[in-house]
Design a protein around this motif. Structure first.
Motif, short mmCIF file in Angstrom:
data_model
loop_
_atom_site.label_atom_id
_atom_site.label_comp_id
_atom_site.label_asym_id
_atom_site.label_seq_id
_atom_site.Cartn_x
_atom_site.Cartn_y
_atom_site.Cartn_z
N THR A 7 -21.51 13.79 -56.88
CA THR A 7 -20.20 14.40 -57.02
C THR A 7 -20.27 15.77 -57.65
O THR A 7 -19.33 16.55 -57.54
N LEU A 166 -15.82 6.39 -57.86
CA LEU A 166 -16.07 6.40 -56.42
C LEU A 166 -17.17 7.38 -56.05
O LEU A 166 -17.40 8.37 -56.74
N SER A 167 -17.83 7.10 -54.94
CA SER A 167 -18.82 8.03 -54.40
C SER A 167 -18.30 8.56 -53.07
O SER A 167 -17.62 7.85 -52.32
N PHE A 168 -18.64 9.81 -52.79
CA PHE A 168 -18.16 10.48 -51.58
C PHE A 168 -19.37 10.95 -50.77
O PHE A 168 -20.36 11.40 -51.32
N ALA A 188 -13.41 8.31 -49.86
CA ALA A 188 -14.55 7.67 -50.53
C ALA A 188 -15.31 6.77 -49.56
O ALA A 188 -14.72 6.13 -48.69
N SER A 190 -17.36 4.44 -50.84
CA SER A 190 -17.57 3.20 -51.59
C SER A 190 -16.30 2.35 -51.52
O SER A 190 -15.29 2.78 -50.96
N THR A 192 -12.87 0.87 -52.17
CA THR A 192 -11.68 1.46 -52.80
C THR A 192 -10.57 0.43 -53.02
O THR A 192 -9.43 0.80 -53.28
#
Length: 311
Positions: A7, A166-168, A188, A190, A192
């Motif tokens: 991120t 969260l990871s994007f 995202a 991951s 959600t």
């Protein structure tokens, strides 16, 4: 790669209202005009209230707080959009996007709480007029503002901290003119589920409780006004609530429109237009509503702008 490192280099793209380059100057002009009208109108409300000693009452103290909140709401979203159009650069950093989403939540939430506080103020003024200045003392007014700010900040902080988990990955394009929380969560890669659950569950509670308080206040107000025997007395009592009711209807009406738009349609354009109505229109219209429907505000604004004293 750890989410924190990932991120740190993220960059989002705000797609705005349209990709058509020929429409960009028109959109820029419309939003610039809207922003200037919003800031000028709300600033005039604040200056008129601060300069007129007759308006140094709880009702107008809350109104000036609402005007300041409206300025902050517009400043959180519109200037970034204008800069992006002018520079032809739609990128926004991860930190900048999350900050914008958080501040939008804070100021939207603060307006939500202030409208409930203003409804309580009208309830006390109409149902307990003899004790009004005793109940709505300066300490309580300041406490209500601080409590509203605290609750709004806590609400925004909760969602922001959850988004940080969260990871994007890729395709970080937001079909919006600002970083709206729901749109950021959609990007995202991951899970959600918890984020979406919180958006709806906490949102219903956070916006539902003040709305319930407003409805309850006006039930008591209507009940009290109907006991007034004279028509003139009833009109005077209701006239003090007209502006507030109009602002409440505009705020929650457009907010409900955004919710329904996102629930019944997958069209990003319709969602964006609905959000424009919710984020941009109420802050611009509130000064007009209060200045047109309130005789004391008319007098104070005229005195401020023209310099003609009103008795």
């Amino acid at each position: 790669m750890k989410p924190a490192n990932q991120t740190a280099i993220l960059e989002f793209r705000l797609l705005g209202l349209t990709n058509d380059p020929e429409l960009q100057p028109l959109i820029f002009s419309l939003f610039l005009s809207t922003y200037l009208v919003t800031v000028l109108g709300n600033l005039l409300i604040i200056l008129a209230i601060s300069s007129d000693s007759h308006l140094h009452t709880p009702m107008y103290f809350f109104l000036s707080s609402l005007s300041f909140t409206d300025i902050c709401t517009s400043t959180t979203t519109i200037p970034k959009m204008l800069v992006s159009i002018q520079a032809q650069d739609r990128s926004i950093t991860y930190t900048g996007c999350l900050s914008q989403a958080s501040f939008a939540l804070v100021f939207n939430g603060l307006e939500n709480c202030l409208l409930a506080v203003m409804a309580y103020d009208r309830y006390v003024a109409i149902c307990h007029p003899l004790r009004y200045m005793v109940i709505m003392n300066p300490h309580l007014c300041a406490l209500l503002i601080l409590l509203s700010l605290f609750i709004s900040t806590l609400h925004a902080l909760l969602h922001s901290l959850m988004v940080l988990q969260l990871s994007f990955c890729t395709d970080l394009e937001i079909p919006h003119f600002f970083c709206e929380l729901a749109q950021v969560i959609k990007l995202a890669c991951s899970d959600t589920f918890i984020n979406n659950l919180l958006v709806y569950l906490v949102g219903i509670i956070f916006f539902g409780v003040p709305l319930f308080g407003i409805i309850l206040s006006y039930i008591q107000i209507v009940s009290s006004v109907l006991r007034i025997t004279t028509v003139g007395g009833r009109y005077k009592a209701f006239s003090t609530c007209g502006s507030h009711l109009s602002v409440v209807s505009l705020f929650y009406g457009t907010g409900f429109g955004v919710y329904m738009s996102s629930a019944v349609t997958d069209s990003s354009i319709k969602s964006v237009l609905a959000s424009v109505m919710y984020i941009v229109i109420p802050p611009m219209m509130n000064p007009f509503i209060y200045s047109l429907k309130n005789k004391e505000m008319k007098a104070a604004l005229t005195d401020l702008i023209v310099g003609i004293p009103f008795v």
